[in-house]
Scaffold this active site. Sequence first.
Site, PDB file in Angstrom:
ATOM      1  N   HIS A 138       7.245  59.200  23.950  1.00 35.95           N
ATOM      2  CA  HIS A 138       6.973  60.345  25.015  1.00 35.95           C
ATOM      3  C   HIS A 138       5.504  60.436  25.161  1.00 35.95           C
ATOM      4  CE1 HIS A 138       8.239  63.396  27.322  1.00 35.95           C
ATOM      5  NE2 HIS A 138       9.457  63.678  26.811  1.00 35.95           N
ATOM      6  N   SER A 139       4.327  60.009  24.252  1.00 35.51           N
ATOM      7  CA  SER A 139       2.976  60.195  24.469  1.00 35.51           C
ATOM      8  C   SER A 139       2.496  59.646  25.470  1.00 35.51           C
ATOM      9  CB  SER A 139       2.390  59.920  23.077  1.00 35.51           C
ATOM     10  OG  SER A 139       2.466  58.562  22.893  1.00 35.51           O
TER      11      SER A 139
END
Length: 513
Positions: free
Chosen positions: A169-170
């Site tokens: 998700h980063s």
Amino acid sequence: MGSTGSPSSVAALATSGRPLPIRTPRSATATDDSPAAAAAEEPVSPTARLMEALYIVVTVGLGCPVNLPVFSAGIATQVARYPRFCSIQVTDGCKNPRWERTAVNVDDHMIVPTLDPVAVEADPDRAVEDYVASLPELPMDRSRPLWEFHFLDFPTSEATSTVVIRVHHSLGDGTSLIMLLLASARSASDPTRLPTMRELTVRTGAIYKPRRRQPPSAGALAAFAAWFFSYLVLAWNTVVDVASFAATAAFLGDPHTLFRRVDHDVAFISPRRFVRRSLSLDDVRFIKNAMNYTVNDVLVGATSAALSQYYFRKSGYSRTSKQCLRSILFVNTRPTTSLQAYVNMIESGNNDDVAWGNQLGYILLPFHLAMHDDPLAYVRKAKKTVDRKKSSLEVIFTYKMTEFFLKMLGLKAGAFIFKRMFANTTITFSNMVGPTEQIEFYGHPVDFIAPSVYGIPQALVVHYQSYNNTLKVILSVDEEVFPDYTELLDDFVESFGRIREAASRLSTSIKKE
């Protein structure tokens, strides 16, 4: 999960090393004085650092067998060229990590697992489900960019083959990642052009419900009074919502129900299932048009109906009882960007014209659980709730508040607030709009798209994804809390069916009048 083969065969796919956070020394090829290195680096945003436990999983059904060389070549020339997909997080003993460009060997990111052929033959749908459920147990290699394509080249009831995309998700939020993938796709009817999307409205200002214009006969004074009152309501609703958000991050929790775990810390590592059902997008539009509402109103109402049916059947509570559970609704705060802008970004190798990353605000969206004789009552209640949330700047303030806390109090304090926000609510809810026609990835026609997420400390994540003429409802469920998750899926399908039937009767009565 017998259909994924032996545990050793699954574990063989994982590389050694600890799970995230990612901490890799700086590449020896980069120097502090190198202009190229400086241009290729940027700090990892505080919001992205909050996402270290979160992963996006997108299951894509293909209409033909996988041609791996062609697929890999397409990824290499498009997706892998995007800066975030050819970067890793690095530190030099400093407090804040940075993104640094690295060489990408696309073959390292193309995974073809070996599954138990007996289990695949017996139930291919279950084999795919079991394999996707095993992904949270497989750590990603921290020395490579954090994305993978997993190919399951056997037919299921929905597709000829399946590709499962896992992205940390980063690298970006769901909206930006889906748009990046769609920028790499083409129309199945005309491979020379990009997919057709629903008409995009460019948003440059705040997200709130526009005021109603007064008729010309109302007069200047009445029009001014209505304008002033609308902004007064906006300000009041914003104060209430922001205060509720702060209280939720501090102490205000939902009641303990069968939708929640008692120990929320365990939810980070609990077994999860990713399951889905197909709904007719035409049926959803029919309900919307019959009631003169929006698609979001219908989805929120149908979700309330499904959760209510499951809750009262399982809990045994009286039909006269009522309950309110809150969900976290992630809202994209960036201005809407065209697919062509993402194509230009891939070709140029920079993202100056695209607002990338995790630019998410939050809404605490309540779901009211009750047993109504009229199925349309769920949608009417949902519309009131959604309209109330539109008359607020909650999304903007929660986005800015998160950034403020991270900058002023540090990552640990921000992570604590982030975790408490999930621990004190019950559900995560989202809805994404996809192409309005069939698309293809590198010559592979796409039958369905089903995104989801794991790493969120909640037992239930509800996601809707439209594509072509189909709406997928995708659930990410804690298997220990929802061992009967197929029943919950059935409740979604049945609730949409009852609402559709009631809307049909409503439409018929309106025509007669």
